[in-house]
Design a protein around this motif. Structure first.
Motif, PDB file in Angstrom:
ATOM      1  N   LEU A 287       0.832  -1.200   0.000  1.00 27.48           N
ATOM      2  CA  LEU A 287       0.000   0.000   0.000  1.00 27.48           C
ATOM      3  C   LEU A 287       0.867   1.251   0.000  1.00 27.48           C
ATOM      4  N   SER A 288       1.971   1.223   0.739  1.00 30.99           N
ATOM      5  CA  SER A 288       2.842   2.396   0.797  1.00 30.99           C
ATOM      6  C   SER A 288       3.516   2.686  -0.536  1.00 30.99           C
ATOM      7  N   ARG A 289       3.495   1.710  -1.426  1.00 29.36           N
ATOM      8  CA  ARG A 289       4.076   1.876  -2.768  1.00 29.36           C
ATOM      9  C   ARG A 289       3.034   1.704  -3.858  1.00 29.36           C
ATOM     10  N   ALA A 290       1.768   1.872  -3.504  1.00 29.40           N
ATOM     11  CA  ALA A 290       0.683   1.634  -4.459  1.00 29.40           C
ATOM     12  C   ALA A 290       0.748   2.556  -5.666  1.00 29.40           C
ATOM     13  N   ASP A 291       1.316   3.740  -5.494  1.00 32.40           N
ATOM     14  CA  ASP A 291       1.341   4.710  -6.585  1.00 32.40           C
ATOM     15  C   ASP A 291       2.599   4.616  -7.436  1.00 32.40           C
ATOM     16  N   ARG A 292       3.467   3.680  -7.107  1.00 34.62           N
ATOM     17  CA  ARG A 292       4.649   3.459  -7.929  1.00 34.62           C
ATOM     18  C   ARG A 292       4.289   2.611  -9.143  1.00 34.62           C
ATOM     19  N   SER A 293       5.270   2.368  -9.970  1.00 32.27           N
ATOM     20  CA  SER A 293       5.042   1.562 -11.165  1.00 32.27           C
ATOM     21  C   SER A 293       5.035   0.075 -10.809  1.00 32.27           C
ATOM     22  N   TRP A 294       3.939  -0.585 -11.118  1.00 33.61           N
ATOM     23  CA  TRP A 294       3.803  -2.024 -10.896  1.00 33.61           C
ATOM     24  C   TRP A 294       3.607  -2.702 -12.254  1.00 33.61           C
ATOM     25  N   PRO A 295       4.046  -3.943 -12.393  1.00 38.68           N
ATOM     26  CA  PRO A 295       3.919  -4.617 -13.702  1.00 38.68           C
ATOM     27  C   PRO A 295       2.461  -4.830 -14.086  1.00 38.68           C
ATOM     28  N   CYS A 296       2.085  -4.292 -15.217  1.00 40.74           N
ATOM     29  CA  CYS A 296       0.701  -4.431 -15.668  1.00 40.74           C
ATOM     30  C   CYS A 296       0.360  -5.873 -16.066  1.00 40.74           C
ATOM     31  N   TRP A 297       1.394  -6.654 -16.387  1.00 38.54           N
ATOM     32  CA  TRP A 297       1.102  -8.045 -16.747  1.00 38.54           C
ATOM     33  C   TRP A 297       0.530  -8.822 -15.564  1.00 38.54           C
ATOM     34  N   SER A 298       0.802  -8.334 -14.339  1.00 32.22           N
ATOM     35  CA  SER A 298       0.241  -9.014 -13.177  1.00 32.22           C
ATOM     36  C   SER A 298      -1.282  -8.917 -13.180  1.00 32.22           C
ATOM     37  N   SER A 299      -1.815  -7.825 -13.718  1.00 28.38           N
ATOM     38  CA  SER A 299      -3.271  -7.687 -13.805  1.00 28.38           C
ATOM     39  C   SER A 299      -3.861  -8.649 -14.822  1.00 28.38           C
ATOM     40  N   ARG A 300      -3.110  -8.933 -15.874  1.00 32.03           N
ATOM     41  CA  ARG A 300      -3.596  -9.894 -16.874  1.00 32.03           C
ATOM     42  C   ARG A 300      -3.616 -11.303 -16.304  1.00 32.03           C
ATOM     43  N   LEU A 301      -2.617 -11.620 -15.471  1.00 31.42           N
ATOM     44  CA  LEU A 301      -2.517 -12.977 -14.933  1.00 31.42           C
ATOM     45  C   LEU A 301      -3.334 -13.173 -13.664  1.00 31.42           C
ATOM     46  N   ALA A 302      -3.560 -12.088 -12.910  1.00 28.54           N
ATOM     47  CA  ALA A 302      -4.222 -12.217 -11.611  1.00 28.54           C
ATOM     48  C   ALA A 302      -5.639 -12.761 -11.725  1.00 28.54           C
ATOM     49  N   ARG A 303      -6.277 -12.555 -12.864  1.00 24.14           N
ATOM     50  CA  ARG A 303      -7.643 -13.050 -13.025  1.00 24.14           C
ATOM     51  C   ARG A 303      -7.713 -14.572 -12.961  1.00 24.14           C
ATOM     52  N   TYR A 304      -6.563 -15.233 -13.141  1.00 20.30           N
ATOM     53  CA  TYR A 304      -6.534 -16.694 -13.092  1.00 20.30           C
ATOM     54  C   TYR A 304      -6.149 -17.236 -11.714  1.00 20.30           C
ATOM     55  N   THR A 305      -5.950 -16.341 -10.728  1.00 18.04           N
ATOM     56  CA  THR A 305      -5.458 -16.773  -9.425  1.00 18.04           C
ATOM     57  C   THR A 305      -6.407 -17.744  -8.739  1.00 18.04           C
ATOM     58  N   PHE A 306      -7.691 -17.456  -8.789  1.00 14.45           N
ATOM     59  CA  PHE A 306      -8.682 -18.339  -8.177  1.00 14.45           C
ATOM     60  C   PHE A 306      -8.562 -19.742  -8.772  1.00 14.45           C
ATOM     61  N   GLY A 307      -8.351 -19.804 -10.073  1.00 20.31           N
ATOM     62  CA  GLY A 307      -8.194 -21.088 -10.737  1.00 20.31           C
ATOM     63  C   GLY A 307      -6.931 -21.807 -10.317  1.00 20.31           C
ATOM     64  N   LEU A 308      -5.847 -21.060 -10.049  1.00 23.30           N
ATOM     65  CA  LEU A 308      -4.615 -21.692  -9.576  1.00 23.30           C
ATOM     66  C   LEU A 308      -4.846 -22.425  -8.269  1.00 23.30           C
ATOM     67  N   TYR A 309      -5.572 -21.794  -7.368  1.00 23.38           N
ATOM     68  CA  TYR A 309      -5.910 -22.441  -6.099  1.00 23.38           C
ATOM     69  C   TYR A 309      -6.675 -23.737  -6.337  1.00 23.38           C
ATOM     70  N   LEU A 310      -7.645 -23.673  -7.245  1.00 23.30           N
ATOM     71  CA  LEU A 310      -8.556 -24.800  -7.429  1.00 23.30           C
ATOM     72  C   LEU A 310      -7.937 -25.962  -8.200  1.00 23.30           C
ATOM     73  N   CYS A 311      -7.072 -25.664  -9.156  1.00 23.58           N
ATOM     74  CA  CYS A 311      -6.620 -26.689 -10.089  1.00 23.58           C
ATOM     75  C   CYS A 311      -5.265 -27.312  -9.768  1.00 23.58           C
ATOM     76  N   HIS A 312      -4.414 -26.625  -9.002  1.00 19.36           N
ATOM     77  CA  HIS A 312      -3.057 -27.151  -8.841  1.00 19.36           C
ATOM     78  C   HIS A 312      -2.974 -28.490  -8.116  1.00 19.36           C
TER      79      HIS A 312
END
Length: 379
Positions: A287-312
């Motif tokens: 949170l203290s670094r929320a306004d810094r530059s973060w990799p946008c590709w993480s937003s593309r991959l994060a949508r699959y996180t729920f599936g990672l939990y379920l399928c691994h």
């Protein structure tokens, strides 16, 4: 930082945390043997690498995913307030429908590993009993980390209380009181109910009740974000980093004991606080670094996180079956299982998400009989 382009409106720092939490769960499982133990038959030297990696990954834990999920729910409510009934109906559809699907799947799939490791009869008895299915559906113990879904749903039931922390972020400190309560109650309940059928259900109730502290933290984080500027938040980084370093040092000391003894130490109070507070500190640190530059590709991959939990678990089971008679070192086993499980899980989730008929099983796309799409950031 807010993502731009087709991902506009998504907060990349939150997505990065979600992605790390999902990947860390896979890493946690490959850094233990097929029985979930820290390679007790290996030498201390052979346990060093897997346990060190586990220590790093365990900064996330399932608790980080829970906090972020609650934070996203509170953010959604802040943008567009909905009634309690509507929220619970939507969350039940998002969480419980996929949960039931994968519970039924793993009840059958688990027989494969059970047969390979010699406890097929016991597993079959469990699958064919009412008591077994009560555990599957209420506790989520059909497979490791399936438990996080009923736990999360239980926490969502209390979401109106967390909104008080959004208005007065000081209530975020309730996480300390709730974690203390968790430790105290578990210390009393385990010896009192040990060996009884009621123990896991009482402990789950205690877990959900005391994990409400993470919900108050999520509300406090949202309140702090809304009330503070980027410059003020940046000033929090140094003290939070020192706190995170201190907690990690405690975790390292606990890891040394695991390496030397070849067993988990579940009674170390310092390790308890380091383990359960680290996800909270990690969230505040980001949170203290929320306004810094973060990799946008993480937003593309994060949508699959729920599936990672379920399928691994299915791919990890297959790896453990294939390597069950191996004489490889714990490090080699860990690397092989990770190289197989992570990409295969990713491909499976991507494939399921890409077809309308199965996307709902990983928390994406319309649910059966419904015409609208889910918002994956709300899961």
């Amino acid at each position: 930082m807010v993502a731009e382009g087709p991902l506009a409106g998504r907060h990349a720092w939150i997505d990065t945390l979600r992605l790390f939490a999902g990947i860390s769960m896979i890493g946690l499982h490959v850094t233990a043997d097929a029985q979930g133990q820290p390679f007790p038959e290996a030498t201390a030297a052979e346990r060093v690498v897997p346990m060190l990696l586990r220590t790093v990954l365990y900064t996330a834990r399932t608790e980080l995913f829970l906090i972020v999920s609650l934070l996203l729910l509170l953010m959604a409510q802040a943008r567009h307030r909905r009634s309690y009934g509507v929220v619970m109906r939507d969350q039940a559809r998002r969480l419980l429908v996929p949960f039931v699907f994968w519970t039924v799947f793993y009840a059958g799939f688990g027989l494969i590993k059970a047969q390979a490791f010699g406890y097929g009869a016991a597993q079959w008895e469990r699958v064919s009993s009412v008591q077994g299915w009560l555990g599957f559906l209420l506790l989520g113990d059909v497979k490791y980390h399936m438990h996080f879904i009923p736990t999360l749903f239980g926490l969502v039931l209390m979401y109106p209380a967390y909104q008080s922390a959004r208005k007065q972020p000081v209530w975020g400190f309730l996480i300390l009181a709730f974690l203390f309560l968790k430790s105290a109650l578990e210390g009393e309940i385990y010896p009192l109910l040990w060996g009884g059928d009621a123990l896991p259900y009482v402990m789950r109730a205690v877990k959900i009740l005391t994990y409400a502290g993470y919900g108050f933290l999520a509300g406090a984080v949202l309140g702090l974000w809304e009330r503070s500027s980027a410059q003020v938040r940046a000033e929090w980084f140094a003290p939070l980093a020192l706190l995170a370093a201190a907690l990690f040092a405690v975790k390292l000391l606990a890891t040394v004991q695991v390496v030397m003894q070849g067993r988990w130490d579940l009674t170390d109070p310092a390790a308890y606080w380091a383990d359960y507070m680290m996800p909270a500190v990690l969230l505040l640190l980001c949170l203290s670094r929320a306004d810094r530059s973060w990799p946008c590709w993480s937003s593309r991959l994060a949508r699959y996180t729920f599936g990672l939990y379920l399928c691994h678990p299915m791919f990890l089971d297959l790896a453990e079956i294939a390597l069950r008679d191996s004489t490889l070192s714990p490090t080699a086993l860990m690397v092989l299982e990770l190289l197989w499980t992570l990409p295969m899980t990713g491909l499976a989730v991507w494939g399921l998400a890409g077809w309308r008929g199965t996307a709902w099983t990983v928390g994406l796309g319309p649910l059966p009989g419904m015409g609208r799409r889910l918002k994956p950031q709300d899961i």
